[in-house]
Write a protein that holds these residues in place. Structure first.
Motif, mmCIF file in Angstrom:
data_model
loop_
_atom_site.group_PDB
_atom_site.id
_atom_site.type_symbol
_atom_site.label_atom_id
_atom_site.label_comp_id
_atom_site.label_asym_id
_atom_site.label_seq_id
_atom_site.Cartn_x
_atom_site.Cartn_y
_atom_site.Cartn_z
ATOM 1 N N LYS A 200 1.750 6.410 -6.567
ATOM 2 C CA LYS A 200 0.527 7.683 -7.053
ATOM 3 C C LYS A 200 0.988 8.960 -6.796
ATOM 4 C CE LYS A 200 -3.608 6.927 -8.078
ATOM 5 N NZ LYS A 200 -3.707 6.369 -9.756
ATOM 6 N N VAL A 201 1.759 9.237 -5.607
ATOM 7 C CA VAL A 201 1.960 10.389 -5.435
ATOM 8 C C VAL A 201 3.187 11.191 -7.005
ATOM 9 C CG1 VAL A 201 3.197 12.054 -3.975
ATOM 10 C CG2 VAL A 201 1.306 10.351 -2.673
ATOM 11 N N LYS A 202 4.086 10.692 -6.362
ATOM 12 C CA LYS A 202 4.594 10.425 -8.073
ATOM 13 C C LYS A 202 4.234 11.053 -9.123
ATOM 14 C CE LYS A 202 9.521 8.064 -6.506
ATOM 15 N NZ LYS A 202 10.343 7.144 -6.588
ATOM 16 N N GLU A 203 3.417 9.880 -9.403
ATOM 17 C CA GLU A 203 2.737 10.516 -10.736
ATOM 18 C C GLU A 203 1.726 11.867 -10.743
ATOM 19 O OE1 GLU A 203 -0.250 6.966 -11.679
ATOM 20 O OE2 GLU A 203 0.954 5.397 -11.723
ATOM 21 N N THR A 204 1.275 11.730 -9.622
ATOM 22 C CA THR A 204 0.760 13.043 -9.817
ATOM 23 C C THR A 204 1.418 14.282 -9.932
ATOM 24 O OG1 THR A 204 -1.068 11.759 -8.332
ATOM 25 C CG2 THR A 204 -1.417 13.904 -8.195
ATOM 26 N N MET B 274 0.677 -1.295 0.375
ATOM 27 C CA MET B 274 0.067 0.273 -0.070
ATOM 28 C C MET B 274 1.013 1.295 0.171
ATOM 29 S SD MET B 274 -3.455 -0.855 0.476
ATOM 30 C CE MET B 274 -3.981 0.306 1.663
ATOM 31 N N ARG B 275 1.956 1.382 0.956
ATOM 32 C CA ARG B 275 2.738 2.134 0.803
ATOM 33 C C ARG B 275 3.210 2.647 -0.542
ATOM 34 N NH1 ARG B 275 7.615 4.141 1.761
ATOM 35 N NH2 ARG B 275 8.682 2.180 1.922
#
Ligand code: GDP
Length: 442
Positions: free
Chosen positions: A351-355, A344-345
């Motif tokens: 996800k954060v990087k992608e965003t 999950m981490r």
């Protein structure tokens, strides 16, 4: 307690010695104590009735227990099968019985009957699950727990005289590992004696060839072995139900009266009602309760605990203690939890990087748009400025022309305004002369 102590105690297996007693001690009253305890506690018995609507389930229940249970007449338009349990407190002599009758309402009424068995199976499992949950509680109260596990399923067969319907075979097959099934031919007064005999043989043959296990009356207890063996040969029981009393000779009996005669419910020449009542209530009720617990519930419990990861021995057939199983399961659970957390981490970081990347791209696009608009704006501004200058030049040129025109106009005006004045002067001069003349020349 240390493991070695445990091993020492579990390995201790002293051979029991037989001793004789010097006199009466009193533990021969144990069976009486058990009876007295059971009587105080009361009994529960749960019957599931499966059969098409109108096959005679409610009537048979009323006939069996010689009372009138509250039943609503079911319609033939139920969208699906649903289970309706009703519990009654009954008493006979000093024995209390909590009787639950569960009706499979709407069974056989749907066009598509493929899943008709499912609500029944789910209901039976739900009762096992409730019991298991109570058993697994730290503070259990099984003593006063209302046991709703189904002890017997009376499966009502339509008296067609032909063979079992596929719905009957499928349903009984799905139920046979979960409940004690006693098949009965309902409304046996609507089929002739010879047809009934052939029908019974046909049904038993079909059950055997389809591997359907029905409840067999136990023959291991000497006291009932003989009667049970005889009764096993009479299965499926062909029954007639009625609570109506009809006078036969000088006796009132429960019967169904027809223009051509009377079918007596409790007459063994007319039907197997007495055999059913004898086997179900008077001889084997306790065995049905016992089989439910030791066979059907045990199977459910074992599957459930295995599903949860419990086992009695490891791969080398070494016995496993519950504590060890629990510890192993706990460790497995924790490492699984950790793995899931890490997953999950990682997912979150990605996800954060992608965003972040997406946001940067958006920012760059916006900056480009801004620069483009800025350029357009400056160009427009320059054009407007040029136009303004041109306009100003035109205005000043116009003003110059206007001033020149005005000057010319005023000059012209001035010139035109001087001319009449001279004319006047000339006129005046002329008139002066004439007046002089007028004076001098009378
Ligand atoms: P359920 O819907 O399965 O509960 O059926 P009921 O008990 O309400 O019975 C439906 C109808 O069948 C009623 O009119 C009963 O009188 C009749 N009936 C019940 N048992 C018998 C029987 O053994 N023989 C005959 N011929 N009719 C019966």
């Amino acid at each position: 307690m240390a493991a070695t102590d445990l091993e020492r105690f579990s390995n201790a297996d002293p051979e029991p010695r037989t001793l004789s007693l010097g006199g009466h001690v009193g533990f021969d009253s144990l069976p009486d104590q058990l009876v007295s305890k059971s009587v105080t506690q009361g009994f529960s018995f749960n019957i599931l009735c499966v059969g098409e609507t109108g096959i005679g389930k409610s009537t048979l229940m009323n006939t069996l227990f010689n009372t009138t249970f509250e039943t609503e007449e079911a319609s033939h338009h139920e969208e699906c099968v649903h289970l309706r349990p009703q519990t009654y407190d009954l008493q006979e002599s000093n024995v209390q019985l909590k009787l639950t009758i569960v009706d499979a309402v709407g069974f056989g009424d749907q066009i598509n009957k493929d899943e008709s068995y499912r609500p029944i199976v789910d209901y039976i499992d739900a009762q096992f699950e409730n019991y298991l949950q109570e058993e697994l509680k730290i503070r259990r109260s099984l003593f006063d727990y209302h046991d709703t596990r189904i002890h017997v399923c009376l499966y009502f067969i339509t008296p067609t005289g032909h063979s079992l319907k596929s719905l009957d075979l499928v349903t009984m097959k799905k139920l046979d590992s979960k409940v004690n099934i006693i098949p009965i031919i309902a409304k046996a007064d609507t089929i002739s004696k010879s047809e009934l005999h052939k029908f019974k043989i046909k049904i038993m043959g079909e059950l055997v060839s389809n591997g359907v296990q029905i409840y067999q009356f136990p023959t291991d207890d000497e006291a009932v072995a003989e009667i049970n063996a005889v009764m096993n040969a009479h299965l499926p029981f062909a029954v007639v139900g009625s609570t109506e009393e009809v006078k036969v000779g000088n006796k009132l009996v429960r019967a169904r009266q027809y223009p051509w005669g009377v079918v007596q419910v409790e007459n063994e020449n007319h039907c197997d009602f007495v055999k059913l009542r004898e086997m179900l209530i008077r001889v084997n009720m306790e065995d049905l309760r016992e089989q439910t617990h030791s066979r059907h519930y045990e199977l459910y419990r074992r599957c459930k605990l295995e599903e949860m990861g419990f086992q009695d021995s490891d791969g080398d057939s070494q016995p496993f203690s519950l504590q060890e199983t629990y510890e192993a399961k706990r460790k497995e659970f924790l490492s699984e939890l950790q793995r899931k957390e890490e997953e999950m981490r990682q997912m979150f970081v990605n996800k954060v990087k992608e965003t972040e990347l997406e946001l940067k791209e958006k920012e760059r696009e916006l900056q480009e748009k801004f620069e483009h608009l800025k350029r357009i704006h400056q160009e427009e501004k320059r054009k407007v400025e040029e136009k303004r200058r041109e306009l100003e030049e035109e205005t000043s040129a116009f003003n110059c022309r206007k001033a020149a025109m005005e000057a010319l106009q005023s000059q012209a005006l001035h010139a035109t305004s001087q001319q009449p004045l001279r004319k006047d002067k000339d006129k005046k001069k002329a008139s002066g002369w004439s007046s002089i003349y007028s004076v001098t020349i009378p």
